[in-house]
Design an enzyme around this catalytic site. Structure first.
Site, PDB file in Angstrom:
ATOM      1  N   HIS A   5       0.840  -1.199   0.000  1.00  0.00           N
ATOM      2  CA  HIS A   5       0.000   0.000   0.000  1.00  0.00           C
ATOM      3  C   HIS A   5       0.869   1.241   0.000  1.00  0.00           C
ATOM      4  O   HIS A   5       2.053   1.204   0.355  1.00  0.00           O
ATOM      5  CB  HIS A   5      -0.941   0.011   1.210  1.00  0.00           C
ATOM      6  CG  HIS A   5      -0.242   0.293   2.518  1.00  0.00           C
ATOM      7  ND1 HIS A   5      -0.090   1.564   3.019  1.00  0.00           N
ATOM      8  CD2 HIS A   5       0.357  -0.536   3.409  1.00  0.00           C
ATOM      9  CE1 HIS A   5       0.556   1.507   4.169  1.00  0.00           C
ATOM     10  NE2 HIS A   5       0.848   0.247   4.426  1.00  0.00           N
ATOM     11  N   CYS A   6       0.275   2.363  -0.428  1.00  0.00           N
ATOM     12  CA  CYS A   6       0.954   3.662  -0.355  1.00  0.00           C
ATOM     13  C   CYS A   6       0.145   4.530   0.605  1.00  0.00           C
ATOM     14  O   CYS A   6      -0.550   4.007   1.467  1.00  0.00           O
ATOM     15  CB  CYS A   6       1.085   4.291  -1.744  1.00  0.00           C
ATOM     16  SG  CYS A   6      -0.492   4.614  -2.563  1.00  0.00           S
ATOM     17  N   ALA A   7       0.207   5.834   0.452  1.00  0.00           N
ATOM     18  CA  ALA A   7      -0.457   6.729   1.412  1.00  0.00           C
ATOM     19  C   ALA A   7      -1.970   6.644   1.352  1.00  0.00           C
ATOM     20  O   ALA A   7      -2.657   6.843   2.355  1.00  0.00           O
ATOM     21  CB  ALA A   7      -0.012   8.167   1.172  1.00  0.00           C
TER      22      ALA A   7
END
Length: 255
Positions: free
Chosen positions: A27-29
């Site tokens: 995942h990212c932000a």
């Protein structure tokens, strides 16, 4: 929202994508990023019906589910805690990235470095916008005052809110680069702070001919200044520094 709700959201996403269809997951932000074997097996409409899902898209071999800042961290944590095989899939992300063409890999690497500091830059941008509104002559005249009437302490606090992130941007980039490339983040942060140390001539002042501030000349011909606002230098230092740290660790472990 309770932890049980995040587990439910995570499980629904996995079920709709298909557990056996997942090659890797991370995942990212704001987004859950899933490498899948068969894009055609996924029904976008069904996933978008899941609570907290704000949208989906497929890019560079990744199926990305937009959940939003804060929510994506908790959903991802719930997924790996509920099914530990997902942790093994997460560990394979770097191997999957290597299979993509070099340009996509480079762009994604840069994105991974900068995505962690985007919230700070975005918050500073909001403060800049607020400052612009508050100090607008029309707004000030509406309240019967001028910028000169604003106390110096207030102006100083506004400058702190709007300038700090950009003044120490190299430190943030070095920290994120060390984290991305396998180094110790705090070491990267300290090195980044060295790039903008107040002991060095400020780069902006050196560039201003009216400031009378000059670069320090090393060995009589190498100009040395701070790296305020420098992105590329901080990125290169972060990459090289992290690789040097990793190599040093390997040597030290053998001694």
């Amino acid at each position: 929202m309770a932890d049980q709700d995040y587990k439910k959201i995570g499980q629904e996403i996995i079920d709709k994508i298909g557990k056996d269809n997942i090659q890797s997951i991370t995942h990212c932000a704001t987004r859950l990023r899933v490498e899948v074997y068969d894009r055609q097996r996924i029904d976008d409409d069904e996933i978008e019906k899941i609570d907290e899902v704000k949208g989906v898209f497929f890019n560079a071999g990744q199926y990305q589910v937009i959940l939003g800042t804060g929510i994506v961290d908790k959903v991802y944590k719930a997924i790996v805690e509920e099914d530990h095989t997902m942790e093994e899939k997460e560990a394979e992300v770097d191997k999957v990235k290597e299979e993509h063409n070099p340009i996509k890999k480079g762009v994604r690497t840069l994105a991974d470095v900068f995505v962690t500091i985007i919230p700070g830059i975005a918050a500073t941008g909001l403060f800049l916008g607020l400052q612009g509104v508050l100090l607008n002559e029309d707004v000030l005249s509406f309240f019967g005052t001028t910028q000169d009437a604003i106390p110096d302490a207030v102006m100083l606090l506004l400058d702190v809110l709007t300038d700090t992130v950009f003044s120490f941007l190299p430190a943030l980039i070095c920290w994120s680069a060390f984290k991305k490339f396998g180094g110790t983040p705090i070491v990267g942060f300290v090195i980044g702070l060295m790039l903008v140390s107040p002991l060095l001539p400020n780069a902006y002042e050196v560039a201003d001919a009216s400031s009378n501030v000059e670069a320090v000349m090393a060995f009589g011909f190498i100009p040395i200044t701070g790296y305020q606002g420098s992105v590329l230098t901080a990125l290169v230092i972060g990459y090289l520094g992290s690789k040097l740290e990793i190599a040093t660790r390997k040597v030290c472990h053998k001694l």
